[in-house]
Each structure stands twice: as structure tokens, then as C-alpha cells.
Design a protein around this motif. Structure first.
Motif, PDB file in Angstrom:
ATOM      1  N   SER A 265     -14.583  20.906  55.847  1.00  0.00           N
ATOM      2  CA  SER A 265     -13.754  21.622  54.870  1.00  0.00           C
ATOM      3  C   SER A 265     -12.849  22.669  55.516  1.00  0.00           C
ATOM      4  CB  SER A 265     -14.619  22.254  53.780  1.00  0.00           C
ATOM      5  OG  SER A 265     -15.433  23.268  54.307  1.00  0.00           O
ATOM      6  N   THR A 266     -13.272  23.247  56.636  1.00  0.00           N
ATOM      7  CA  THR A 266     -12.421  24.251  57.289  1.00  0.00           C
ATOM      8  C   THR A 266     -11.446  23.617  58.278  1.00  0.00           C
ATOM      9  OG1 THR A 266     -14.130  24.697  58.951  1.00  0.00           O
ATOM     10  CG2 THR A 266     -14.065  26.140  57.035  1.00  0.00           C
TER      11      THR A 266
ATOM     12  N   GLU B  93     -23.074  12.623  50.310  1.00  0.00           N
ATOM     13  CA  GLU B  93     -22.432  13.734  51.019  1.00  0.00           C
ATOM     14  C   GLU B  93     -23.335  14.970  51.033  1.00  0.00           C
ATOM     15  OE1 GLU B  93     -18.408  16.364  50.436  1.00  0.00           O
ATOM     16  OE2 GLU B  93     -18.244  14.201  50.094  1.00  0.00           O
TER      17      GLU B  93
ATOM     18  N   LEU C  30     -20.576  19.874  56.758  1.00  0.00           N
ATOM     19  CA  LEU C  30     -19.671  19.928  55.606  1.00  0.00           C
ATOM     20  C   LEU C  30     -18.714  21.112  55.711  1.00  0.00           C
ATOM     21  CD1 LEU C  30     -22.196  18.999  52.776  1.00  0.00           C
ATOM     22  CD2 LEU C  30     -20.462  17.522  53.838  1.00  0.00           C
ATOM     23  N   THR C  31     -19.221  22.234  56.207  1.00  0.00           N
ATOM     24  CA  THR C  31     -18.366  23.407  56.414  1.00  0.00           C
ATOM     25  C   THR C  31     -17.303  23.104  57.460  1.00  0.00           C
ATOM     26  OG1 THR C  31     -20.164  24.909  55.809  1.00  0.00           O
ATOM     27  CG2 THR C  31     -18.355  25.845  57.093  1.00  0.00           C
TER      28      THR C  31
ATOM     29  N   LYS D 247     -10.522  14.590  52.076  1.00  0.00           N
ATOM     30  CA  LYS D 247     -11.746  14.296  51.338  1.00  0.00           C
ATOM     31  C   LYS D 247     -12.608  13.351  52.174  1.00  0.00           C
ATOM     32  CE  LYS D 247     -13.531  12.500  47.113  1.00  0.00           C
ATOM     33  NZ  LYS D 247     -13.491  11.685  45.996  1.00  0.00           N
TER      34      LYS D 247
ATOM     35  N   TYR E 251     -10.363  20.358  58.210  1.00  0.00           N
ATOM     36  CA  TYR E 251      -9.504  19.425  57.484  1.00  0.00           C
ATOM     37  C   TYR E 251      -9.509  19.804  55.997  1.00  0.00           C
ATOM     38  CZ  TYR E 251     -10.273  16.885  61.804  1.00  0.00           C
ATOM     39  OH  TYR E 251     -10.352  16.540  63.124  1.00  0.00           O
ATOM     40  N   PRO E 252      -8.904  20.962  55.652  1.00  0.00           N
ATOM     41  CA  PRO E 252      -9.025  21.505  54.302  1.00  0.00           C
ATOM     42  C   PRO E 252      -8.480  20.609  53.181  1.00  0.00           C
ATOM     43  CG  PRO E 252      -7.371  22.702  55.549  1.00  0.00           C
ATOM     44  CD  PRO E 252      -8.064  21.787  56.507  1.00  0.00           C
ATOM     45  N   ASN E 253      -7.528  19.766  53.474  1.00  0.00           N
ATOM     46  CA  ASN E 253      -6.942  18.912  52.437  1.00  0.00           C
ATOM     47  C   ASN E 253      -7.439  17.483  52.501  1.00  0.00           C
ATOM     48  OD1 ASN E 253      -5.357  21.075  51.477  1.00  0.00           O
ATOM     49  ND2 ASN E 253      -3.892  20.721  53.128  1.00  0.00           N
TER      50      ASN E 253
END
Length: 144
Positions: free
Chosen positions: A94-95, A82, A90-91, A101, A97-99
């Protein structure tokens, strides 16, 4: 007697199905192209809608190569960590799909040497591939 006829019909149908699967072998040109690019490599083949996918290990990592029916390599995909993904990708994950993995990541190089990255994420119960360009810009979402 009806049972014997029914059994015979099932057996004949099963043989016909088995033979049709055998006829869908990987063409010699595809196998030779793989051997040329990856000599002495153990491979598992998958037959796909538009060609063939070779699954193998490269430098200890999961990899695959896709070929058309004529044996032309269309793309190579290799598993990456990753942390090897572009930071911008990666940003985005994470923004957007914040929840969620990231389950798997890969680097894809097509036949024109264009690099894209793939992040696998489970969205609404389905495995989805988020595709990014070499700089990490989001390109598309592909649902399996």
C-alpha cells in the motif's frame, strides 16, 4: 502439383511438431510423487523450463506444486485471502504502490519448509509478483 507438394510438406511438419509435444510428457517419477502427496486429486500439468507444475484444488482453493525432473517436490503454492498475508507485506504494497490493487495472494512453502508470500500486482501494464518472507519483509519483485 506445387500445391500438392506444399500441402504434403505442411502436413509432415505438423505431424512432426505434434509428436515432439507428445514426447515431452510428465515423467512417471513426477506423477508418482504427486500421487503420493495428493492421492485421488485431479491435476493439470504444465511443463516448465526447469521441471513440472501440477495445478489442482486443495480444500477448495487453487494450488500448485512444482517438481524437478526426478520427481522431487520443490515448492507448493496455495491461494490465500489477502487478509492472511503478513500485515507488514500489506503495508509495503500500500505504501510502495499506493494506487495498485492486489489481484491475487498465495502462500508458498519450499522443500526446506521455508514459507514465503506472494502478492500479484499489475505494474506498468505487466503482472508482477511481490515476494515476502514469513514476517512480511519484501524480498523481490518477479515480472511475468
Amino acid at each position: 502439383m506445387k500445391n500438392v507438394i506444399l500441402f504434403a510438406a505442411i502436413a509432415i511438419t505438423s505431424i512432426g511438431c505434434a509428436q515432439s509435444k507428445e514426447n515431452k510428457e510428465v515423467p512417471k517419477a513426477v506423477k508418482e510423487a504427486f500421487q503420493k502427496g495428493y492421492p485421488n486429486t485431479k491435476v493439470d500439468w504444465d511443463i516448465e523450463k526447469d521441471g513440472f507444475e501440477a495445478e489442482f484444488k486443495m480444500n477448495g482453493k487453487d494450488a500448485s506444486a512444482n517438481y524437478n525432473k526426478a520427481g522431487h517436490k520443490l515448492a507448493t503454492e496455495i491461494e490465500i485471502k489477502e487478509t492472511e498475508m503478513p500485515a507488514k507485506a500489506l503495508t509495503y504494497v500500500s505504501t510502495t504502490y499506493p494506487n495498485k490493487k492486489i489481484k491475487e495472494t498465495a502462500k508458498i512453502t519450499d522443500d526446506k519448509n521455508v514459507v514465503t508470500y506472494e502478492a500479484e500486482v499489475k505494474i506498468d501494464g505487466k503482472i508482477c509478483d511481490l515476494i515476502f518472507d514469513a514476517s512480511g519483509k519484501f524480498l523481490k519483485l518477479h515480472k511475468d
